[in-house]
Design a protein around this motif. Structure first.
Motif, PDB file in Angstrom:
ATOM      1  N   GLU A  30      47.129  22.491  46.025  1.00  0.00           N
ATOM      2  CA  GLU A  30      46.367  23.720  45.830  1.00  0.00           C
ATOM      3  C   GLU A  30      47.139  24.928  46.359  1.00  0.00           C
ATOM      4  N   LEU A  31      47.809  24.739  47.498  1.00  0.00           N
ATOM      5  CA  LEU A  31      48.609  25.833  48.049  1.00  0.00           C
ATOM      6  C   LEU A  31      49.752  26.188  47.109  1.00  0.00           C
ATOM      7  N   LEU A  32      50.406  25.148  46.562  1.00  0.00           N
ATOM      8  CA  LEU A  32      51.491  25.391  45.609  1.00  0.00           C
ATOM      9  C   LEU A  32      50.970  26.069  44.354  1.00  0.00           C
ATOM     10  N   LEU A  33      49.841  25.555  43.820  1.00  0.00           N
ATOM     11  CA  LEU A  33      49.269  26.146  42.608  1.00  0.00           C
ATOM     12  C   LEU A  33      48.843  27.590  42.855  1.00  0.00           C
ATOM     13  N   ASP A  34      48.207  27.837  43.987  1.00  0.00           N
ATOM     14  CA  ASP A  34      47.775  29.201  44.285  1.00  0.00           C
ATOM     15  C   ASP A  34      48.976  30.123  44.442  1.00  0.00           C
ATOM     16  N   THR A  35      50.055  29.613  45.058  1.00  0.00           N
ATOM     17  CA  THR A  35      51.265  30.428  45.207  1.00  0.00           C
ATOM     18  C   THR A  35      51.851  30.773  43.842  1.00  0.00           C
ATOM     19  N   VAL A  36      51.900  29.761  42.967  1.00  0.00           N
ATOM     20  CA  VAL A  36      52.446  29.993  41.620  1.00  0.00           C
ATOM     21  C   VAL A  36      51.573  30.968  40.849  1.00  0.00           C
ATOM     22  N   VAL A  37      50.248  30.739  40.880  1.00  0.00           N
ATOM     23  CA  VAL A  37      49.332  31.596  40.120  1.00  0.00           C
ATOM     24  C   VAL A  37      49.338  33.017  40.655  1.00  0.00           C
ATOM     25  N   GLN A  38      49.353  33.154  41.975  1.00  0.00           N
ATOM     26  CA  GLN A  38      49.307  34.484  42.554  1.00  0.00           C
ATOM     27  C   GLN A  38      50.570  35.290  42.265  1.00  0.00           C
ATOM     28  N   ASN A  39      51.698  34.615  42.147  1.00  0.00           N
ATOM     29  CA  ASN A  39      52.964  35.321  41.976  1.00  0.00           C
ATOM     30  C   ASN A  39      53.472  35.331  40.543  1.00  0.00           C
ATOM     31  N   THR A  40      52.713  34.773  39.612  1.00  0.00           N
ATOM     32  CA  THR A  40      53.138  34.831  38.216  1.00  0.00           C
ATOM     33  C   THR A  40      52.948  36.246  37.673  1.00  0.00           C
ATOM     34  N   PRO A  41      53.817  36.703  36.796  1.00  0.00           N
ATOM     35  CA  PRO A  41      53.646  38.053  36.225  1.00  0.00           C
ATOM     36  C   PRO A  41      52.503  38.147  35.230  1.00  0.00           C
ATOM     37  N   VAL A  42      51.937  37.013  34.830  1.00  0.00           N
ATOM     38  CA  VAL A  42      50.807  37.018  33.900  1.00  0.00           C
ATOM     39  C   VAL A  42      49.532  37.326  34.684  1.00  0.00           C
ATOM     40  N   ALA A  43      48.783  38.319  34.233  1.00  0.00           N
ATOM     41  CA  ALA A  43      47.529  38.682  34.901  1.00  0.00           C
ATOM     42  C   ALA A  43      46.457  37.670  34.538  1.00  0.00           C
ATOM     43  N   LEU A  44      45.868  37.032  35.558  1.00  0.00           N
ATOM     44  CA  LEU A  44      44.870  35.975  35.358  1.00  0.00           C
ATOM     45  C   LEU A  44      43.536  36.435  35.916  1.00  0.00           C
ATOM     46  N   VAL A  45      42.496  36.349  35.076  1.00  0.00           N
ATOM     47  CA  VAL A  45      41.145  36.729  35.491  1.00  0.00           C
ATOM     48  C   VAL A  45      40.189  35.614  35.094  1.00  0.00           C
ATOM     49  N   LEU A  46      39.452  35.089  36.077  1.00  0.00           N
ATOM     50  CA  LEU A  46      38.440  34.057  35.833  1.00  0.00           C
ATOM     51  C   LEU A  46      37.071  34.664  36.113  1.00  0.00           C
ATOM     52  N   THR A  47      36.210  34.659  35.100  1.00  0.00           N
ATOM     53  CA  THR A  47      34.863  35.227  35.251  1.00  0.00           C
ATOM     54  C   THR A  47      33.820  34.137  35.091  1.00  0.00           C
ATOM     55  N   GLY A  76      45.602  47.189  42.699  1.00  0.00           N
ATOM     56  CA  GLY A  76      45.993  46.291  43.770  1.00  0.00           C
ATOM     57  C   GLY A  76      44.865  45.809  44.649  1.00  0.00           C
ATOM     58  N   ARG A  77      43.645  46.337  44.451  1.00  0.00           N
ATOM     59  CA  ARG A  77      42.509  45.903  45.274  1.00  0.00           C
ATOM     60  C   ARG A  77      41.876  44.639  44.695  1.00  0.00           C
ATOM     61  N   SER A  78      41.115  43.959  45.526  1.00  0.00           N
ATOM     62  CA  SER A  78      40.491  42.693  45.137  1.00  0.00           C
ATOM     63  C   SER A  78      39.491  42.907  44.002  1.00  0.00           C
ATOM     64  N   LEU A  79      39.407  41.907  43.118  1.00  0.00           N
ATOM     65  CA  LEU A  79      38.466  41.968  41.998  1.00  0.00           C
ATOM     66  C   LEU A  79      37.280  41.031  42.184  1.00  0.00           C
ATOM     67  N   ASN A  80      37.334  40.160  43.180  1.00  0.00           N
ATOM     68  CA  ASN A  80      36.309  39.128  43.337  1.00  0.00           C
ATOM     69  C   ASN A  80      34.924  39.749  43.496  1.00  0.00           C
ATOM     70  N   GLY A  81      33.994  39.234  42.672  1.00  0.00           N
ATOM     71  CA  GLY A  81      32.611  39.695  42.730  1.00  0.00           C
ATOM     72  C   GLY A  81      32.310  40.891  41.862  1.00  0.00           C
ATOM     73  N   LEU A  82      33.334  41.574  41.339  1.00  0.00           N
ATOM     74  CA  LEU A  82      33.104  42.750  40.498  1.00  0.00           C
ATOM     75  C   LEU A  82      32.761  42.324  39.078  1.00  0.00           C
ATOM     76  N   HIS A  83      31.950  43.125  38.409  1.00  0.00           N
ATOM     77  CA  HIS A  83      31.610  42.872  37.011  1.00  0.00           C
ATOM     78  C   HIS A  83      32.790  43.330  36.150  1.00  0.00           C
ATOM     79  N   PHE A  84      33.380  42.396  35.396  1.00  0.00           N
ATOM     80  CA  PHE A  84      34.633  42.712  34.706  1.00  0.00           C
ATOM     81  C   PHE A  84      34.427  43.752  33.607  1.00  0.00           C
ATOM     82  N   ALA A  85      33.308  43.680  32.889  1.00  0.00           N
ATOM     83  CA  ALA A  85      33.055  44.659  31.826  1.00  0.00           C
ATOM     84  C   ALA A  85      32.959  46.071  32.398  1.00  0.00           C
TER      85      ALA A  85
END
Length: 457
Positions: free
Chosen positions: A135-152, A172-181
């Motif tokens: 999970e740490l490896l996956l999170d490191t890869v996902v967090q540092n990939t240039p592809v923007a990833l959003v899970l709603t 650059g601020r956190s998106l967690n909990g925000l309404h994406f629309a």
């Protein structure tokens, strides 16, 4: 039966209890209690009535009940300790703590259970450690990939977003909990439309004074029983620029090659014609001019083919009856119709699809297949029309199959690499697709699938 097993121990305790009961009964009724009472009567003058059978049973019960409780305690105390330990371990597992081990050492079935439990705990600890590392490896890869990833989640709120997504959508601020629309309410219209759809999309937006192209890939799935949506925003500007430059380079190479192949003979023939005219040998001039005209017509056809590919008009759908369509197609190329014609009329641009089939059938004949091996099949599958052109040639290698539909790719010396690319362009303009595959019994099959309305026209 093992002596140290629970069954063996219980057998020994039951035997001891039975023997104890017999000894107590004998002691009360025969020896030594009757002799003790007689001695007390004779020596001390204490008169105690000899117990009858009922009294003997009561005395035996008074002695055996505590003894039975002690035996039961000996049997059940290890089991109770183990059950309490197992209860605590299960509660710890439920809370995600796999560090509990039971420190009881026995050489019976309970000992085997303790050993298996401790092995299970060790396995769970190792698996959790490996999972945490992954999970740490996956999170490191996902967090540092240039592809923007959003899970709603099902309510449209952001459950997870990586660093690229935070920079793309929220400075650059956190998106967690925000309404994406709500978050993209002020974003460019092209981005909003792409996000509102359910299909993958390619769109361009104005960013930092320049146009940036993105590819949106999105999938809906259930996570822990709840609906979620994953969106991936990939910057494609640089990649598209590289592909565009590579495509232009291929075009320039092909055009340059073809122009040189035509202009060099024309230049040579023009020089020869001028020399013949200077000498007065006019009899050979018509042949020279005819060859120059042939090369000019070839060059014109080559340039015209590129022009038609670049200026392909949007398809004009219309109802197409199969019998007249196939009769007209047969005037341009030879093929064997496999199976019956669909009962429902077709719905497509007649001229464009006819041109595609002419090219495909022509390619099938040029593959080295016998003329009777070139086939055409028409099948209606649900709301799709499947058109298959097959041959009995040598087929294609995997490398060629992977590139055959690309523009300017050709295995023929005189090929322009536009035939299959044009077929792909026309099929996709109709909302369909085209695919190439080798046939199991030899040859190549080109399959074109076109969507069809329920009621054409």
């Amino acid at each position: 039966m093992r002596l140290r097993s629970l069954e063996g121990r219980l057998t020994v305790l039951l035997a001891a209890a039975s023997l104890s009961g017999a000894l107590v009964y004998v002691g009360v009724t025969h020896y030594p209690l009757p002799q003790l009472l007689g001695w007390m009567h004779d020596s001390l003058g204490i008169s105690i009535a000899f117990p009858n059978r009922s009294d003997a049973v009561i005395i035996c019960a008074a002695i055996l009940v505590p003894l039975s409780w002690w035996f039961a305690h000996i049997v059940m105390e290890p089991v109770k300790r183990l059950l309490r330990a197992l209860e605590g371990a299960v509660a710890s597992y439920r809370d995600g703590d796999f560090s509990i081990s039971i420190a009881l050492h026995r050489r019976d079935e309970l000992g085997d259970l303790i050993r298996v439990h401790n092995e299970l705990g060790q396995t769970l600890r190792e698996q959790r450690q490996n999972l945490a590392q992954r999970e740490l490896l996956l999170d490191t890869v996902v967090q540092n990939t240039p592809v923007a990833l959003v899970l709603t989640d099902g309510n449209g709120r952001v459950a997870y977003a990586n660093i690229a997504a935070r920079h793309l959508f929220n400075e650059g601020r956190s998106l967690n909990g925000l309404h994406f629309a709500t978050l993209i309410a002020d974003a460019p219209e092209a981005l909003q439309k792409a996000t509102e759809g359910s299909e993958d999309a390619l769109f361009s937006v104005e960013m930092d004074g320049s146009e940036e192209t993105f590819h949106l890939s999105q999938r809906a799935f259930r996570l822990q029983g709840r609906p979620h949506r994953l969106q991936l925003y990939r910057r494609m500007t640089r990649e598209l620029s590289r592909q565009e430059v590579a495509a232009w380079k291929r075009v320039i190479r092909v055009v340059s090659h073809e122009l040189n192949n035509s202009l060099a003979p024309i230049s040579s023939l023009a020089h020869s014609g001028a020399e013949l005219a200077r000498r007065g040998d006019i009899q050979r001039l018509p042949g020279v001019f005819a060859t120059i005209g042939e090369r000019a017509r070839h060059l014109h056809g080559f340039i015209d083919g590129y022009a038609r590919f670049a200026k392909l008009p949007a398809p004009r759908h219309a109802v197409v009856e199969w019998r007249p369509f196939l009769d007209g197609l047969a005037l341009h190329c030879r093929f064997q119709l496999v199976g019956a014609m669909p009962a429902q009329a077709g719905w497509f641009d007649l001229a464009q699809i006819e041109q595609v089939l002419i090219n495909l059938v022509k390619n099938a004949h040029e593959s080295g297949s016998a003329p009777e091996g070139v086939s055409l099949a028409l099948t209606q599958v649900g709301h799709e029309l499947r058109i298959e052109v097959g041959d009995r040639g040598p087929g294609m290698s995997e490398a060629v199959l992977a590139q055959a539909l690309l523009p300017f790719y050709s295995t023929k010396r005189s090929g322009t690499g536009l035939g299959l690319a044009l077929a792909r362009e026309i099929s996709e303009a109709h909302g369909g697709r085209i695919a190439l595959a080798n046939r199991e019994d030899g040859g190549l099959r080109v399959t074109m699938v076109l969507p069809q309305p329920t009621n054409p026209g």
